[in-house]
Design a protein around this motif. Structure first.
Motif, mmCIF file in Angstrom:
data_model
loop_
_atom_site.group_PDB
_atom_site.id
_atom_site.type_symbol
_atom_site.label_atom_id
_atom_site.label_comp_id
_atom_site.label_asym_id
_atom_site.label_seq_id
_atom_site.Cartn_x
_atom_site.Cartn_y
_atom_site.Cartn_z
ATOM 1 N N HIS A 126 29.696 21.783 -19.207
ATOM 2 C CA HIS A 126 28.589 22.731 -19.054
ATOM 3 C C HIS A 126 27.350 21.872 -18.778
ATOM 4 O O HIS A 126 27.021 21.000 -19.566
ATOM 5 C CB HIS A 126 28.444 23.542 -20.346
ATOM 6 C CG HIS A 126 27.289 24.481 -20.343
ATOM 7 N ND1 HIS A 126 26.726 24.973 -21.488
ATOM 8 C CD2 HIS A 126 26.575 25.020 -19.323
ATOM 9 C CE1 HIS A 126 25.726 25.778 -21.183
ATOM 10 N NE2 HIS A 126 25.609 25.826 -19.877
ATOM 11 N N LEU A 128 23.318 21.665 -17.940
ATOM 12 C CA LEU A 128 22.122 22.467 -18.194
ATOM 13 C C LEU A 128 20.882 21.686 -17.771
ATOM 14 O O LEU A 128 20.790 20.491 -18.028
ATOM 15 C CB LEU A 128 22.089 22.729 -19.702
ATOM 16 C CG LEU A 128 21.006 23.588 -20.303
ATOM 17 C CD1 LEU A 128 21.154 25.028 -19.829
ATOM 18 C CD2 LEU A 128 21.118 23.539 -21.829
ATOM 19 N N ILE A 136 15.284 25.185 -26.311
ATOM 20 C CA ILE A 136 16.373 26.067 -26.758
ATOM 21 C C ILE A 136 16.094 26.409 -28.209
ATOM 22 O O ILE A 136 15.881 25.511 -29.041
ATOM 23 C CB ILE A 136 17.750 25.390 -26.623
ATOM 24 C CG1 ILE A 136 17.988 24.964 -25.163
ATOM 25 C CG2 ILE A 136 18.860 26.333 -27.088
ATOM 26 C CD1 ILE A 136 19.342 24.305 -24.925
ATOM 27 N N HIS A 139 20.054 27.846 -33.088
ATOM 28 C CA HIS A 139 21.289 28.648 -32.995
ATOM 29 C C HIS A 139 22.467 27.844 -33.527
ATOM 30 O O HIS A 139 22.390 26.625 -33.679
ATOM 31 C CB HIS A 139 21.564 29.039 -31.534
ATOM 32 C CG HIS A 139 21.887 27.864 -30.657
ATOM 33 N ND1 HIS A 139 20.912 27.024 -30.154
ATOM 34 C CD2 HIS A 139 23.064 27.356 -30.225
ATOM 35 C CE1 HIS A 139 21.473 26.074 -29.441
ATOM 36 N NE2 HIS A 139 22.791 26.240 -29.480
ATOM 37 N N ASP A 141 26.403 27.133 -32.276
ATOM 38 C CA ASP A 141 27.287 27.334 -31.131
ATOM 39 C C ASP A 141 28.363 28.343 -31.540
ATOM 40 O O ASP A 141 28.743 28.421 -32.713
ATOM 41 C CB ASP A 141 27.922 26.003 -30.716
ATOM 42 C CG ASP A 141 26.891 25.078 -30.060
ATOM 43 O OD1 ASP A 141 25.744 25.509 -29.868
ATOM 44 O OD2 ASP A 141 27.246 23.927 -29.762
ATOM 45 N N LEU A 161 16.500 16.895 -30.544
ATOM 46 C CA LEU A 161 17.334 17.983 -31.073
ATOM 47 C C LEU A 161 17.031 18.081 -32.560
ATOM 48 O O LEU A 161 17.150 17.081 -33.282
ATOM 49 C CB LEU A 161 18.824 17.671 -30.879
ATOM 50 C CG LEU A 161 19.464 18.205 -29.586
ATOM 51 C CD1 LEU A 161 18.854 17.546 -28.370
ATOM 52 C CD2 LEU A 161 20.967 17.991 -29.610
ATOM 53 N N TYR A 180 25.525 12.234 -27.773
ATOM 54 C CA TYR A 180 25.569 12.632 -29.179
ATOM 55 C C TYR A 180 26.821 13.460 -29.440
ATOM 56 O O TYR A 180 27.378 14.089 -28.534
ATOM 57 C CB TYR A 180 24.299 13.407 -29.590
ATOM 58 C CG TYR A 180 24.143 14.753 -28.934
ATOM 59 C CD1 TYR A 180 24.820 15.864 -29.416
ATOM 60 C CD2 TYR A 180 23.328 14.923 -27.826
ATOM 61 C CE1 TYR A 180 24.686 17.099 -28.812
ATOM 62 C CE2 TYR A 180 23.184 16.153 -27.216
ATOM 63 C CZ TYR A 180 23.873 17.240 -27.714
ATOM 64 O OH TYR A 180 23.754 18.458 -27.110
ATOM 65 N N HIS A 192 20.933 24.236 -34.681
ATOM 66 C CA HIS A 192 20.253 23.225 -33.849
ATOM 67 C C HIS A 192 19.391 23.890 -32.791
ATOM 68 O O HIS A 192 19.627 25.026 -32.399
ATOM 69 C CB HIS A 192 21.253 22.246 -33.236
ATOM 70 C CG HIS A 192 22.280 22.873 -32.351
ATOM 71 N ND1 HIS A 192 23.437 23.427 -32.833
ATOM 72 C CD2 HIS A 192 22.318 23.047 -31.015
ATOM 73 C CE1 HIS A 192 24.155 23.899 -31.829
ATOM 74 N NE2 HIS A 192 23.499 23.692 -30.710
ATOM 75 N N VAL A 194 16.600 22.666 -29.285
ATOM 76 C CA VAL A 194 16.039 21.583 -28.474
ATOM 77 C C VAL A 194 14.546 21.846 -28.384
ATOM 78 O O VAL A 194 14.120 22.924 -27.949
ATOM 79 C CB VAL A 194 16.671 21.534 -27.062
ATOM 80 C CG1 VAL A 194 16.067 20.396 -26.248
ATOM 81 C CG2 VAL A 194 18.190 21.380 -27.151
ATOM 82 N N ARG A 202 14.927 17.783 -17.893
ATOM 83 C CA ARG A 202 15.969 17.118 -18.669
ATOM 84 C C ARG A 202 17.308 17.809 -18.394
ATOM 85 O O ARG A 202 17.374 19.034 -18.330
ATOM 86 C CB ARG A 202 15.607 17.215 -20.148
ATOM 87 C CG ARG A 202 16.620 16.605 -21.096
ATOM 88 C CD ARG A 202 17.260 17.660 -21.942
ATOM 89 N NE ARG A 202 18.254 17.111 -22.842
ATOM 90 C CZ ARG A 202 19.014 17.840 -23.615
ATOM 91 N NH1 ARG A 202 18.857 19.161 -23.640
ATOM 92 N NH2 ARG A 202 19.925 17.291 -24.369
ATOM 93 N N ALA A 204 21.396 18.181 -19.596
ATOM 94 C CA ALA A 204 22.387 17.912 -20.648
ATOM 95 C C ALA A 204 23.758 18.222 -20.080
ATOM 96 O O ALA A 204 23.937 19.233 -19.389
ATOM 97 C CB ALA A 204 22.123 18.783 -21.871
ATOM 98 N N ILE A 206 27.297 18.973 -21.395
ATOM 99 C CA ILE A 206 27.883 19.338 -22.694
ATOM 100 C C ILE A 206 29.404 19.493 -22.570
ATOM 101 O O ILE A 206 29.888 20.158 -21.652
ATOM 102 C CB ILE A 206 27.325 20.705 -23.176
ATOM 103 C CG1 ILE A 206 25.830 20.803 -22.922
ATOM 104 C CG2 ILE A 206 27.718 21.001 -24.604
ATOM 105 C CD1 ILE A 206 24.953 20.359 -23.979
ATOM 106 N N ARG A 208 32.976 20.407 -25.012
ATOM 107 C CA ARG A 208 33.415 20.979 -26.291
ATOM 108 C C ARG A 208 34.941 20.998 -26.352
ATOM 109 O O ARG A 208 35.603 21.039 -25.318
ATOM 110 C CB ARG A 208 32.945 22.436 -26.420
ATOM 111 C CG ARG A 208 31.471 22.638 -26.205
ATOM 112 C CD ARG A 208 31.175 24.141 -26.098
ATOM 113 N NE ARG A 208 29.841 24.388 -25.615
ATOM 114 C CZ ARG A 208 28.736 24.319 -26.354
ATOM 115 N NH1 ARG A 208 28.820 24.031 -27.628
ATOM 116 N NH2 ARG A 208 27.559 24.547 -25.822
HETATM 117 O O1 LIG Z 1 20.803 20.692 -24.607
HETATM 118 C C1 LIG Z 1 21.545 20.242 -25.476
HETATM 119 O O2 LIG Z 1 21.732 19.024 -25.640
HETATM 120 C C2 LIG Z 1 22.238 21.193 -26.409
HETATM 121 C C3 LIG Z 1 22.522 22.476 -25.745
HETATM 122 C C4 LIG Z 1 23.076 23.474 -26.706
HETATM 123 O O3 LIG Z 1 22.654 23.580 -27.813
HETATM 124 C C5 LIG Z 1 24.190 24.319 -26.280
HETATM 125 O O4 LIG Z 1 24.585 24.274 -25.099
HETATM 126 O O5 LIG Z 1 24.720 25.043 -27.126
#
Ligand SMILES: O=C(O)CCC(=O)C(=O)O
Ligand SMILES: [Fe+2]
Length: 255
Positions: A126, A128, A136, A139, A141, A161, A180, A192, A194, A202, A204, A206, A208
């Motif tokens: 993912h 972003l 952000i 929340h 996940d 973060l 991370y 968490h 952002v 920026r 990211a 991601i 999972r």
């Molecule tokens: O931007 C990030 O590093 C974390 C993004 C995030 O919290 C998420 O995709 O659930």
């Protein structure tokens, strides 16, 4: 636990680095405002790796991401209401968009995650973009569509973060090219967020491991998000938090 030992040596090296060279750009985990009894768990469950990717790899990954991102419209709100301005896309680890250098960098991150005995990651990424000023909100996940770890590669700009559980706060200050991994307490007990990005946009990247509903087709996943079936994410989270609390009390009793 072998994972703990390896993880602690990484985290320990990082903390030592942060202490000895305050002016360097090294990423850091700041636990000074986190409640003391969470420190040991957070040192294992909120990991940051500064040396995993080279600067050249971080730049190439950012360039590959920018080439795709620049074709996408900027969105004003995410469907979950947590992100305002952003762009995003999903892709595979072996997608043609990645240059060989980026592919090798992502493969190294995945190998490291496997060597630390975390669960296997899904092959999807993912990606972003948060532009200057975007953030952000706090929340958890999803506990249905994502598993027990979230792995992020931070690109193009530094980010903060913030992890919070009531008044307990841990912060991850990450530079471009830092990786991370959040798990355990940092995934299920601390929310968490952002903090607003300053300056350059920026990215990211991601990754999972699968959650219990990740096998559902994407359209069904969206429906499932809109009409939650039991158990709800809140119930699963409550269950996890209770288990963590009970484990903690048991450790205390046996001390
Ligand atoms: O931007 C990030 O590093 C974390 C993004 C995030 O919290 C998420 O995709 O659930
Ligand atoms: Fe998240």
């Amino acid at each position: 636990m072998p994972r703990g030992a390896a993880a602690l040596s990484w985290a320990g090296a990082l903390l030592r680095g942060a202490r000895t060279s305050r002016r360097s750009l090294a990423s850091s985990v700041d636990l000074t405002r986190a409640r003391a009894h969470d420190h040991a768990a957070l040192r294992e469950e909120l990991l940051v790796f500064d040396q995993l990717l080279t600067r050249a790899e971080a730049q190439t990954l950012a360039d590959d991401v920018a080439a795709v991102m620049d074709e996408l419209p900027m969105r004003e709100e995410h469907f979950d209401g947590l992100i305002a301005r952003h762009r995003e896309f999903h892709t595979g680890v072996d997608a043609p968009m990645w240059t060989p250098r980026s592919r090798a960098a992502v493969a190294r991150v995945r190998t490291t995650v496997a060597e630390l005995h975390f669960p296997a990651l899904q092959p999807q990424l993912h990606v972003l973009e948060l532009p200057n000023g975007a953030a952000i909100l706090p929340h958890f996940d999803s506990v249905k569509f994502s598993g027990s770890i979230t792995v992020g590669i931070n690109l193009n700009a530094p980010a903060v973060l913030r992890f919070t559980d009531g008044g307990s706060v841990a912060e991850l200050h990450i530079d471009p090219g830092s990786v991370y991994i959040m798990s355990g307490l940092a995934r299920y007990v601390y929310k968490h967020e952002v903090l607003p990005i300053r300056g350059l946009r920026r990215f990211a990247l991601i990754q999972r491991d699968p959650g219990p509903c990740s096998h559902l087709p994407v359209w069904l996943q969206y429906l499932h998000g809109i009409f939650p079936l039991p158990p709800t994410s809140d119930e699963l989270l409550a269950e996890y938090r209770k288990k963590r609390h009970d484990d903690f009390m048991r450790t205390k009793e046996s001390e």
